[in-house]
Design a protein around this motif. Structure first.
Motif, PDB file in Angstrom:
ATOM      1  N   ILE A  10       0.841  -1.191   0.000  1.00 40.03           N
ATOM      2  CA  ILE A  10       0.000   0.000   0.000  1.00 40.03           C
ATOM      3  C   ILE A  10       0.878   1.244   0.000  1.00 40.03           C
ATOM      4  O   ILE A  10       1.822   1.351   0.780  1.00 40.03           O
ATOM      5  CB  ILE A  10      -0.919   0.013   1.232  1.00 40.03           C
ATOM      6  CG1 ILE A  10      -1.810  -1.237   1.235  1.00 40.03           C
ATOM      7  CG2 ILE A  10      -1.773   1.280   1.273  1.00 40.03           C
ATOM      8  CD1 ILE A  10      -2.612  -1.442  -0.024  1.00 40.03           C
ATOM      9  N   ARG A  11       0.543   2.179  -0.871  1.00 37.66           N
ATOM     10  CA  ARG A  11       1.302   3.424  -0.972  1.00 37.66           C
ATOM     11  C   ARG A  11       0.509   4.631  -0.479  1.00 37.66           C
ATOM     12  O   ARG A  11       1.054   5.495   0.197  1.00 37.66           O
ATOM     13  CB  ARG A  11       1.688   3.666  -2.436  1.00 37.66           C
ATOM     14  CG  ARG A  11       2.622   2.607  -3.004  1.00 37.66           C
ATOM     15  CD  ARG A  11       2.762   2.770  -4.517  1.00 37.66           C
ATOM     16  NE  ARG A  11       3.902   2.030  -5.037  1.00 37.66           N
ATOM     17  CZ  ARG A  11       4.273   2.034  -6.317  1.00 37.66           C
ATOM     18  NH1 ARG A  11       3.576   2.737  -7.201  1.00 37.66           N
ATOM     19  NH2 ARG A  11       5.325   1.347  -6.705  1.00 37.66           N
TER      20      ARG A  11
ATOM     21  N   GLY B 149      -2.745  -2.160  -7.606  1.00 35.51           N
ATOM     22  CA  GLY B 149      -4.149  -1.887  -7.863  1.00 35.51           C
ATOM     23  C   GLY B 149      -4.714  -0.844  -6.925  1.00 35.51           C
ATOM     24  O   GLY B 149      -4.008  -0.334  -6.034  1.00 35.51           O
ATOM     25  N   GLY B 150      -5.983  -0.518  -7.124  1.00 32.98           N
ATOM     26  CA  GLY B 150      -6.648   0.486  -6.308  1.00 32.98           C
ATOM     27  C   GLY B 150      -8.056   0.067  -5.938  1.00 32.98           C
ATOM     28  O   GLY B 150      -8.694  -0.712  -6.641  1.00 32.98           O
TER      29      GLY B 150
ATOM     30  N   TYR C  33      -4.569   2.886  -2.559  1.00 28.41           N
ATOM     31  CA  TYR C  33      -3.801   2.565  -3.756  1.00 28.41           C
ATOM     32  C   TYR C  33      -2.509   1.860  -3.403  1.00 28.41           C
ATOM     33  O   TYR C  33      -1.791   2.297  -2.500  1.00 28.41           O
ATOM     34  CB  TYR C  33      -3.491   3.845  -4.545  1.00 28.41           C
ATOM     35  CG  TYR C  33      -4.745   4.588  -4.923  1.00 28.41           C
ATOM     36  CD1 TYR C  33      -5.554   4.116  -5.956  1.00 28.41           C
ATOM     37  CD2 TYR C  33      -5.150   5.722  -4.221  1.00 28.41           C
ATOM     38  CE1 TYR C  33      -6.724   4.770  -6.303  1.00 28.41           C
ATOM     39  CE2 TYR C  33      -6.330   6.383  -4.557  1.00 28.41           C
ATOM     40  CZ  TYR C  33      -7.111   5.904  -5.590  1.00 28.41           C
ATOM     41  OH  TYR C  33      -8.274   6.545  -5.926  1.00 28.41           O
ATOM     42  N   GLY C  34      -2.253   0.790  -4.104  1.00 33.73           N
ATOM     43  CA  GLY C  34      -1.014   0.057  -3.916  1.00 33.73           C
ATOM     44  C   GLY C  34      -0.279  -0.083  -5.234  1.00 33.73           C
ATOM     45  O   GLY C  34      -0.716   0.438  -6.261  1.00 33.73           O
ATOM     46  N   GLU C  35       0.812  -0.798  -5.187  1.00 32.05           N
ATOM     47  CA  GLU C  35       1.608  -0.927  -6.409  1.00 32.05           C
ATOM     48  C   GLU C  35       0.928  -1.793  -7.468  1.00 32.05           C
ATOM     49  O   GLU C  35       1.296  -1.755  -8.630  1.00 32.05           O
ATOM     50  CB  GLU C  35       2.984  -1.507  -6.071  1.00 32.05           C
ATOM     51  CG  GLU C  35       2.872  -2.816  -5.337  1.00 32.05           C
ATOM     52  CD  GLU C  35       4.217  -3.434  -4.957  1.00 32.05           C
ATOM     53  OE1 GLU C  35       5.251  -2.896  -5.358  1.00 32.05           O
ATOM     54  OE2 GLU C  35       4.196  -4.469  -4.269  1.00 32.05           O
TER      55      GLU C  35
END
Lengths: 378, 378, 378, 378
Positions: free
Chosen positions: B155-156, B269-270, B265-267
């Motif tokens: 997760i970003r 998907g969202g 949002y992650g690397e």
């Protein structure tokens, strides 16, 4: 009225934004594109010009400025659609010859360049127009007019965001040209997402609200491996006069294409607009049901109707909003040619001031983030 | 299985949240509400109890805890639905008697109260459940499960917001009881919008992402004339492990009712979810089209199906999400009565830890804002 | 007020609709479910009753009617939630004993049964309520009230549709119990999709518009291999008074869960409502922007607020709409027990007349389709 | 490639559709508009031509066909944008001279005219292109390609609708020119809404599904006082091969601007598309979550990408879809000039066959409605 003779710098090959400018210049039939310095070499430029049916091709923008200024039928205006770091030099070359400049944003790649360009614009005998194209959307015009007319009362809160997802994976390492220069400080400047799209959100927030951002607290991040510029940025905003806001720009938010969104709230009502569905403007007068105002539909005002082309329910899009900037640029050029002052001719068109605001915005973001998100004046 | 004997503290008259708890406790038929101390005086309490068909009424929660604990058929659990400043004392009274507590949020009105309550919970022979009801929505459960399973990768970015508009005008000066106590520091605590609804957004952001907020930079404002607590708050978040986020809570954004929204949002998907349309979960696997996952529809996983009651396309709402907390509270109570450990019995139910997180969140917001939005640890 | 003593016929095992009725009866706390004949055998019935905590179980509805009528504390009302073909016999058994009947729809599986039931209702000393539950949605109530008040002017056009997709593949051949009886003429009646869901759309179109369908041209189809009943039906409608309409019911339209939608247009405005997003009502006064009216929000009228439980922006759903029918049934039962006339007690509750309309609708559809879509009177 | 020399018949003054054709012809830079017979008199025509910067103006289309055919630099193609009743005569005049015709729809105002034009097209040495512009939308192209590729399996159901609201009040009596001729049988033909917009919905249903309508049951109404043509029409459709459908066209449905919508369902999936939000295509593979496919986004196929100009999330609109027809017309003209067969050159462009289908559709609607909605072959 005769069409304006137009040249173009950049925009050869498969550059995305050059093609957009060309279509935008044609939609309302106000320009003839007759000269170009479209690429980095004379050969490539000539090939692009021929493919596009542009009669005169030059090896460089300097050569073009010189030659066109010397012709009786030379270009009256030029579109600059190069990577950011070329903007300043190219614009100054044409302004010096009295040729009007229509320049893509952001203004330049460095604040120094921007200040030099600002001086050149001040001294020039020509207009400088910056294509902050989202200001050309009809419902954006209506939102601005509604706020100006007091429909929302005093503005309290501005929420702006521009998420994308195209840099979620490290595309710049996979040979994608757009990704390469947009993540390269030398060609793009100090801002990554804040320069490329944050400036759009900032510009729109100010254009619509009628307010200026006074200071910013910013937290910039780079998620792409080895990426030098920010690809995600969180900001809190303080506007002159007291309003507050937030701004989010991102290139790494999967599921977002060009999800620019603006929400403005005042003591009497709220407005919401989304670029991906640009023909709709949501308006809530406090204590009443939300209203869906459509472009050229019931509820559309003069501000939006005057920049619409077709009936409500037949969507206009990105290219038409962009074309409105070109259409108004044509009006402005003809107006100054007819003796009008530059200021009156520009009307609501974004120019050097909007460009400087954008550069100060980028710099404040970068500075604030380097100072642990300390409030930083623009 | 026999229904659990339940009491209630607060929730008399036309209090909004008491009625919600009562409906939530009935939907899955796991509780019998048989005792109450519903109002501030014995007379009002008795009148409310009679109107609601609750057989036993008490003049105070202290009296009720005492009397019910002494009965063989006394209550097994109690719901506390008073204004925030009463939570701690009431909860401690019942916990001391081994009666399970289901308490509305936020935990308490002060951090001191919260810490005292935390100790009481640790020593008690009973469960403490905090009704962070939005965690009961099926698609929230699915979002959490998907992230836990790695569907988004690392997760970003977490974007959370909870805008409302009901305090845009100064309702607290117009005799609206809800507005009065929620804008009164003595009864609500140090947080206004951050306490009332920001805590919900914070809780949900952590519940779904599986991450903890480490520090906050907050800019709190009060737009209502003379209002002592914040009614609009902008926050930037830093999560343990490196993710970043933004959080917006507002009670003065016209056009927003209870527009709690979460985006993660992650690397890879969202995910996007909105409380006002809770049966939908938007999932974008990077590089694929966005998918609309519906409750109990195609794409719904065990995590959401196990807390759904009716087929997809037949919407469940706020009350059903709340009921899931009650249903799981019933499971947990029966489990510990059957010998299970408190931790295993609680499962994903929000408890004292979530409550303490919320209190620290409120305090960090207030502290950061007082320090010009300096980063403040939770 | 004391709760109403309630029994239930059908609804054992994993029957979908029985559970819905039970939750709906609990939400507003007006009923105690104390007796049941829940399944086809005494053993299964008893097992279901025990699992559900229902104290008295019977081997058949006949036995239950007899025994409960003889008790002083016997049931006052009964919910009938069996497959369609059992409705008539069960309802008559309880009506004959003066026990109020709350019956699932459609009324019966044959017109003959329906007519016999109609006579029984006319002669009975008890109420007959048909759970056309969608009429309980708050925004449906508001739509009806707005049209009654003339907000749309004379009604011209009614567009109703109810597409689903669960029978796209031949589920009835794969052991799905719901699919088996709903596609079996012996248990469901002459109508497939028109009986199961077309009746809902027809009922809602009439309930909201205040108009009666006079004749129908229908084109029924069966797409499932070997399926005996229609699973997709196209209809054109002519209403008494001159309005026209269309109705589409389908169980084979992939991407539709329970996408019941109603649109009504008059000379002065239009209304649009969708069951999957039931808290929203779109209203367009001719020549003005579309307005989004929300349940319990700005613009919500008494008609919707009086059947709402929680604030706007906190969604209510299918179960709450269903509960409103139960809540009003409780009111009606108490009213007739207090001496009110059956007609005044029923208010807007759907009863035998709505049931007969539905049966005539099914028959007209089947007849018209057999006659190459000739216009057929209801 | 050199631009195609283009003329125009009609489109003077403030005619809506003429301006649309001109913009559409410019967007992709394939045409030079150099001649026109824009209005009903030589004077008006000349004034319009001068205002638009069109160098050659003629007093009539006959004169223009004659004169341009005689010039070496005469027009290669002509756009016909007059009211419907002029289409046939104008088209024949240019086809007889070997000048390619781009004609607005519907084909003509009478079936006789249409048949005569059909013969003229068959004999001509030039292309005839009918601007069924909605077929130019990228997501419509993708929908067609997906169905052709079998993504939906066998098609069962087609739901098409095109509601508007602009004739809700009797605008034709209030001096609105568009309303006057579109409600006048002598200038529009036998169909009102069915001719003006029903033909679009019919064309799109067939274009996307790949199916032909075999017979229609239609119920046409006129709600405007004294209106001679239908302004609301309900239709049931039977397609060759067995699929069924419904079609609704309306000009009196308040709240609808140009709400053309198409839904297609097959045994394996469903597709939904709405003209007012044209950059989105909803696709549900049976048993999977709904997917939102966006123009030029993830999930966009070659069929849509090849007719897109700008990145996903930057909306294209009505004018770009229209421009695609012009762009492909340019391709087709150059192809036949280079020796290609007319059929291969046309590709998916709508031509005389689509026009004849539309005329038969209008006639079948009118005939069926006159026969009490009896099924009528096209």
């Amino acid at each position: 009225m005769a069409r304006i003779r137009l040249g173009m710098v950049g925009g050869g090959n498969d550059a995305f934004i050059g093609g957009v400018h060309r279509i935008a210049s044609r939609i309302d039939d106000r320009f003839d594109l007759i000269a170009g310095a479209l690429s980095s070499t004379p050969e490539k430029s000539a090939a692009s010009a021929e493919a596009l049916g542009i009669p005169r091709s030059y090896g460089s923008f300097e050569e073009m400025a010189e030659a066109e200024a010397a012709r009786e039928d030379g270009i009256e205006a030029v579109s600059i659609v190069t990577p950011n770091y070329v903007h300043a030099a190219a614009a100054k070359a044409f302004l010096a010859k009295g040729i009007h400049v229509i320049c893509d944003k952001p203004l330049t790649s460095t604040l120094e360049d921007a200040e030099a360009l600002e001086s050149a614009v001040a001294e020039a005998d020509a207009l400088f127009i910056l294509t902050h194209n989202y200001t050309g959307y009809p419902m954006i015009r209506q939102a601005r007019a509604m706020i100006e007319a007091g429909d929302l009362g005093d503005i309290r809160i501005v929420q702006a965001e521009y998420p994308q997802d195209w840099l979620t994976a490290p595309m710049e390492n996979e040979g994608v040209k757009q990704a390469e220069w947009r993540t390269d400080p030398a060609r793009s400047g100090a801002g990554g997402s804040v320069g490329d799209i944050g400036t759009h959100a900032h510009n729109l927030a100010c254009f619509v609200s009628g307010l200026q951002v006074e200071s910013i607290a910013a937290d910039l991040q780079s998620w792409g491996a080895g990426r030098k510029l920010d690809d995600n940025a969180h900001m809190m905003l303080r506007f002159a006069g007291g309003a507050r806001g937030m701004l989010w720009s991102s290139q790494v938010a999967p599921g977002n294409e060009n999800a620019l969104k603006l929400r403005v709230y005042g003591e009497k009502g709220g407005l919401e607009w989304s670029q991906e569905d640009p023909n709709y403007l949501w308006f809530t007068p406090l204590g009443e049901p939300k209203r869906l105002i459509t472009r050229n539909g019931a509820g559309a005002s003069e501000a939006s109707q005057s920049v619409s082309r077709i009936p409500g329910g037949h969507p206009e899009g990105y290219l038409e909003g962009f074309a409105t900037i070109y259409n108004e640029a044509a009006d402005a050029i003809r107006a100054v040619q007819g003796g009008a002052s530059r200021e009156s001719a520009m009307g609501v068109l974004p120019g050097i001031a909007a460009g400087m605001d954008g550069m100060r915005f980028i710099n404040a973001c970068v500075t604030s983030s380097a100072n642990d998100a300390a409030w930083t004046k623009l």
